[in-house]
Scaffold this active site. Sequence first.
Site, mmCIF file in Angstrom:
data_model
loop_
_atom_site.group_PDB
_atom_site.id
_atom_site.type_symbol
_atom_site.label_atom_id
_atom_site.label_comp_id
_atom_site.label_asym_id
_atom_site.label_seq_id
_atom_site.Cartn_x
_atom_site.Cartn_y
_atom_site.Cartn_z
ATOM 1 N N LYS A 50 45.272 50.107 11.478
ATOM 2 C CA LYS A 50 46.069 48.887 11.328
ATOM 3 C C LYS A 50 45.293 47.684 11.849
ATOM 4 O O LYS A 50 44.264 47.353 11.300
ATOM 5 C CB LYS A 50 47.427 49.096 12.012
ATOM 6 C CG LYS A 50 48.066 50.472 11.748
ATOM 7 C CD LYS A 50 48.493 50.682 10.296
ATOM 8 C CE LYS A 50 48.883 52.121 9.963
ATOM 9 N NZ LYS A 50 49.802 52.795 10.851
ATOM 10 N N TYR A 91 57.259 55.601 15.393
ATOM 11 C CA TYR A 91 56.629 55.890 14.098
ATOM 12 C C TYR A 91 57.078 57.284 13.617
ATOM 13 O O TYR A 91 57.054 58.243 14.396
ATOM 14 C CB TYR A 91 55.109 55.824 14.272
ATOM 15 C CG TYR A 91 54.344 56.122 13.017
ATOM 16 C CD1 TYR A 91 54.316 55.203 11.974
ATOM 17 C CD2 TYR A 91 53.656 57.321 12.865
ATOM 18 C CE1 TYR A 91 53.621 55.483 10.807
ATOM 19 C CE2 TYR A 91 52.945 57.597 11.709
ATOM 20 C CZ TYR A 91 52.941 56.674 10.680
ATOM 21 O OH TYR A 91 52.247 56.958 9.529
ATOM 22 N N ARG A 149 30.067 66.329 16.597
ATOM 23 C CA ARG A 149 31.499 66.424 16.909
ATOM 24 C C ARG A 149 31.711 66.070 18.377
ATOM 25 O O ARG A 149 32.666 65.399 18.738
ATOM 26 C CB ARG A 149 32.058 67.832 16.604
ATOM 27 C CG ARG A 149 33.431 68.067 17.225
ATOM 28 C CD ARG A 149 34.243 69.190 16.594
ATOM 29 N NE ARG A 149 33.472 70.379 16.300
ATOM 30 C CZ ARG A 149 33.019 71.247 17.225
ATOM 31 N NH1 ARG A 149 33.285 71.070 18.510
ATOM 32 N NH2 ARG A 149 32.311 72.294 16.850
ATOM 33 N N ASP A 151 52.381 53.496 22.351
ATOM 34 C CA ASP A 151 51.744 53.287 21.053
ATOM 35 C C ASP A 151 51.648 51.770 20.875
ATOM 36 O O ASP A 151 52.654 51.091 20.686
ATOM 37 C CB ASP A 151 52.593 53.941 19.959
ATOM 38 C CG ASP A 151 51.959 53.825 18.570
ATOM 39 O OD1 ASP A 151 51.187 52.872 18.349
ATOM 40 O OD2 ASP A 151 52.260 54.673 17.712
HETATM 41 C C1 LIG Z 1 50.241 54.130 11.185
HETATM 42 C C2 LIG Z 1 50.811 54.390 12.527
HETATM 43 C C3 LIG Z 1 50.563 55.601 13.202
HETATM 44 C C4 LIG Z 1 49.777 56.740 12.572
HETATM 45 O O1 LIG Z 1 48.450 56.397 12.377
HETATM 46 P P1 LIG Z 1 47.526 56.968 11.169
HETATM 47 O O2 LIG Z 1 46.258 56.223 11.364
HETATM 48 O O3 LIG Z 1 48.235 56.649 9.887
HETATM 49 O O4 LIG Z 1 47.407 58.433 11.395
HETATM 50 C C5 LIG Z 1 51.072 55.737 14.477
HETATM 51 N N1 LIG Z 1 51.810 54.770 15.066
HETATM 52 C C6 LIG Z 1 52.091 53.614 14.426
HETATM 53 C C7 LIG Z 1 52.911 52.577 15.119
HETATM 54 C C8 LIG Z 1 51.600 53.384 13.143
HETATM 55 O O5 LIG Z 1 51.891 52.241 12.523
#
Ligand SMILES: *Cc1c(COP(=O)(O)O)cnc(C)c1O
Length: 382
Positions: free
Chosen positions: A202, A105, A53, A177
């Site tokens: 993503k 998001y 961890r 982000d």
């Molecule tokens: C998918 C997404 C998240 C969250 O991420 P997870 O991997 O699904 O927890 C945060 N910000 C954006 C812009 C996203 O597309």
Amino acid sequence: MKSPRRRLGFETLAIHSGQEPESATGAVVVPIFQTSTFAQEAVGKNKGYEYARTGNPTRAALETCLADLEGGRWGLAFASGMAASDAVAHLLTRGDHVVMGDDVYGGTYRLFARVFDRAGITLTAVDMRRPAAVTRAMRRNTRLVWIETPSNPLLKVLDLSALAEIAHRGKALAIADNTFASPYLQQPLRLGVDLVLHSTTKYLGGHSDVIGGALAGTDAALRDRLSFIQNAAGGVPGPLDAWLVLRGAKTLAVRMERHSANALAIAEWLTEHPKVTSVNYPGLQSHPQHELAKRQMRAFGGMLSFELRGGEAAAKRMAARTEIFALAESLGGVESLIEVPLSMTHGSVRGTKLAPPAGLVRLSIGIETVDDLIADLAQAIG
Ligand SMILES: *Cc1c(COP(=O)(O)O)cnc(C)c1O
């Protein structure tokens, strides 16, 4: 990789950073260290790893690589994008205030509005296209300015350096982000932002086969606090998941080039379609922040949205009829996806002022042959 004599390019870093051949065997690819603990020679004498961890060599390779890709000094990998956001939220304490874009998001908004509200943290959501509105939203106790650009699902583009400056004037941290752009298209740390967040699920992973998250930054004290939270709260990725993201990152540059080229061609095609009333893509000259996008992005990415004549019914009908585009949430993979935000990803804001237009369709443009994608959209629009 021996220590380089010159500054390396993005593609080289993506393939080599943190990824020297493994010392015991010479394996060229970082192994998946599928172990929960590491044997120690004597109490307190070890090879840098104790319990997985706290640290794992596969994860460490990914963290080094992510830091280099963002132009940062450190990276931290998490079990999901939301686990990374949760670690950032844990920097705050009772009485602190967050200023956030009004179309971040949905999960980010939910984390602050419905989980950390109970910890006494308050939130103001503003349209960050107007920096004056952000300045007005800043309070004495504002500790964090949360920026997401381009935004989802309307692909609004925000001025990263202007917003970082406003945050700093108020002695708050600026976080971006960077999931939609990926570090290949946009590097917020170089524009003055303090922290970059990714859902590596993503574009960084890029193959729709893993859930992951990451943070990157430059400040060492901030790294220490976040790595303490990472270990203390435990939202870490397993070694196989870290490995999948590391492998995805190797091809990020070539994928983003093709995602961007395909998306631009499709955006231009949609603009001409009689059943399409508007197209949101930062690469179009008609996009209200096209000049800003050109300044802070290398290309414009694989995400776009458009409005269909006929509202939600027309959007749903089209989404059910595509053959190559899969009807699915998520984004950023090599395969193209279609969805209707109001009924799917953004269903929780239906009926509020944050609701997307009813006839909006969102596409995550993959790297298939662009003529096949256009033909599929053409038959589905009908
Ligand atoms: C998918 C997404 C998240 C969250 O991420 P997870 O991997 O699904 O927890 C945060 N910000 C954006 C812009 C996203 O597309």
